[in-house]
Design an enzyme around this catalytic site. Structure first.
Site, PDB file in Angstrom:
ATOM      1  CG  MET A  70      32.805   9.253 -29.412  1.00  0.00           C
ATOM      2  SD  MET A  70      33.452   7.560 -29.324  1.00  0.00           S
ATOM      3  CE  MET A  70      34.848   7.667 -30.427  1.00  0.00           C
ATOM      4  CB  SER A  86      41.136  11.714 -30.087  1.00  0.00           C
ATOM      5  OG  SER A  86      41.020  12.738 -31.065  1.00  0.00           O
ATOM      6  CG  HIS A 113      40.728   8.962 -26.294  1.00  0.00           C
ATOM      7  ND1 HIS A 113      41.942   8.647 -26.877  1.00  0.00           N
ATOM      8  CD2 HIS A 113      39.840   9.054 -27.325  1.00  0.00           C
ATOM      9  CE1 HIS A 113      41.788   8.567 -28.184  1.00  0.00           C
ATOM     10  NE2 HIS A 113      40.530   8.803 -28.476  1.00  0.00           N
ATOM     11  CD  GLU A 159      45.077   7.132 -25.110  1.00  0.00           C
ATOM     12  OE1 GLU A 159      46.266   6.887 -25.382  1.00  0.00           O
ATOM     13  OE2 GLU A 159      44.423   8.026 -25.699  1.00  0.00           O
ATOM     14  CG  ASN A 185      44.902   9.062 -31.360  1.00  0.00           C
ATOM     15  OD1 ASN A 185      44.705   7.953 -31.860  1.00  0.00           O
ATOM     16  ND2 ASN A 185      43.914   9.848 -30.990  1.00  0.00           N
TER      17      ASN A 185
END
Length: 459
Positions: free
Chosen positions: A39, A146, A167, A179, A217
């Site tokens: 990431m 997350s 995010h 986000e 999520n």
């Protein structure tokens, strides 16, 4: 598809979305990134590709070097596809520095944290940066969490107003959504800075409140939990479930999505949602925990619900689904039940998210679902779909499922019931006509001019 145009256009109106005049929002010139894993390196590549200077830090120089090599590999792909030449690649790579010292961040405007998803580690990172004088209330700390609470992270900071969520979704280069998460103490300026940066770099940002799972999520959590429950408890065939959801228009079914996300990640996020929101509707079956214990992590180690040949998916692994999920599927399980149990629970969750203020508008929900999950664009978005189906129809169907399955997870959200009672919608009606003459109130859709003539509340 017209609805998507207006969603996209509205998202770009930075002043309206952030409440700040554009000229007052601080500009970002250099970005720091903590974490050089998959990431973190994806975030480094993204910003460098957009022309930003980037400093990346990890605990071990070998990890940093490996992360930078992953970034270079992405640029090599671009060169191979003739989207960039070698000189362009060299220019992008020159924007990146890396190391193991926090001093790398002293001239950064924001620091994006992409460390492991453990609150205690994130808290230590914040405290160490503040002790070193790097986080000083002016430089922003943007965590890529997350699911973890921004407000809890802010509790250990001397400068909580400068802590915000950014995010990204994996893979960073391909997933448009960001986000922007506001904790209890996050300043308007901090959220506006991240939102504006996301827009400038081509992302689709939404501002959401600090709650378990935030928006995407949380909605995906109830969706994937229900898919598992249908198969484990009610004998739906996992392959039929995935096919039904793909036929509905999603890019992949929930079991394929679990493989993509990682079963270990799902078993981590599920309890965060279940405990944080105090509801069993997010509960992850112990069968999935057993899969993880036996080494089934999904696509990342090519052991999941699907078989893999290299990087390509090669069909559902029925020996795995028979062992862990559904050994004796019911061939008569209705496809309509699959769709409604998965999709209408997402609609119901979105209604709760709006009522709680986690998302401010139906537009934010649909932006999140279309650009964060691939919700079928031809349906306009999750709540556009709800409006087209009708709140009363959805409430009646949820009540029917609640009675049939004897479970209150299908209890309609108060906002949905309100829409059903009043015959109202999540989105007001916008009537468009092509015979109006007001060119100042028009938009161009692929060469076809649409004139906004009148805005009217639906009844």
């Amino acid at each position: 598809m017209t609805a998507l145009y207006f969603l996209d256009d509205g998202m770009k109106k930075v002043e309206k979305k952030t409440g700040m005049a554009k000229e007052k929002i601080p500009q970002v010139k250099k970005v720091g990134v903590i974490g050089a894993g998959v990431m973190g390196s994806g975030i480094v590549h993204y910003f460098a590709n957009k022309g930003y200077q980037v400093a990346v830090k990890d605990l071990d120089q070998e990890v940093v070097d490996k992360g930078i090599k992953m970034v270079e590999a992405e640029f090599n792909i671009a060169v191979k596809k003739k989207k960039m030449d070698e000189a362009g690649k060299a220019k992008k790579m020159a924007l990146i520095t890396g190391g193991t010292s926090d001093d790398l961040f002293r001239d950064c405007d924001i620091i994006v944290e992409a460390a492991v998803e453990v609150m205690s580690i994130k808290k230590k990172i914040v405290q160490a940066l503040e002790s070193a004088g790097i986080l000083d209330g002016k430089r922003l700390f943007a965590t890529n969490t997350s699911s973890l609470s921004l407000t809890e992270l802010q509790s250990v900071s001397k400068f909580p107003a400068a802590i915000v969520g950014m995010h990204f979704f994996n893979p960073v280069a391909k997933m448009p959504l960001v986000e922007v998460i506001k904790g209890k103490e996050t300043s308007q300026e901090a959220a506006a800075t991240i939102f504006n940066l996301a827009v400038k770099t081509g992302k689709k940002p939404i501002i959401v409140g600090d709650a378990p799972g935030f928006l995407v999520n949380r909605i995906l959590g109830v969706y994937m939990a229900e898919a598992g429950r249908m198969c484990i408890n009610d004998r739906a065939d996992p392959l039929k479930v995935d096919k039904a959801i793909v036929n509905f228009g999603m890019p992949m079914g929930p079991f394929r999505l679990l493989d993509e996300v990682g079963l270990d990640v799902a078993t981590h996020v599920g309890p965060v949602l279940e405990n944080g929101l105090k509801s069993k509707r997010f509960a992850v079956s112990g069968n999935i925990d057993n899969m993880v214990k036996e080494g089934y992590l999904g696509k990342k180690n090519k052991k999941g619900f699907y078989r893999y040949e290299g990087e390509k998916e090669a069909g559902m692994n029925t020996s795995v689904t028979n062992k862990f999920v559904c050994p004796n599927p019911d061939p008569s399980f209705p496809e309509a039940d699959i769709i409604d149990r998965c999709v209408l629970l997402m609609v119901n969750e979105a209604a709760m998210i709006l009522a709680e203020g986690v998302a401010e508008t139906a537009e934010d929900v649909d932006i999140g679902m279309v650009w964060g999950t691939g919700f079928p664009p031809f349906r306009g978005g999750l709540l556009q779909y709800a409006d087209s189906r009708g709140a009363k129809n959805i409430v009646d169907r949820l009540n029917e499922l609640a009675t049939k399955l004897k479970d209150d997870r299908f209890k309609p959200a108060a906002l949905l019931e309100e829409h059903a009672k009043n015959n109202t919608r999540f989105f007001p009606c916008l009537l468009y006509t092509s015979d109006a003459a007001d060119e100042e109130d028009s938009v161009d859709l692929g060469g076809r001019r649409i004139i906004k003539k009148k805005k009217k509340k639906c009844t």
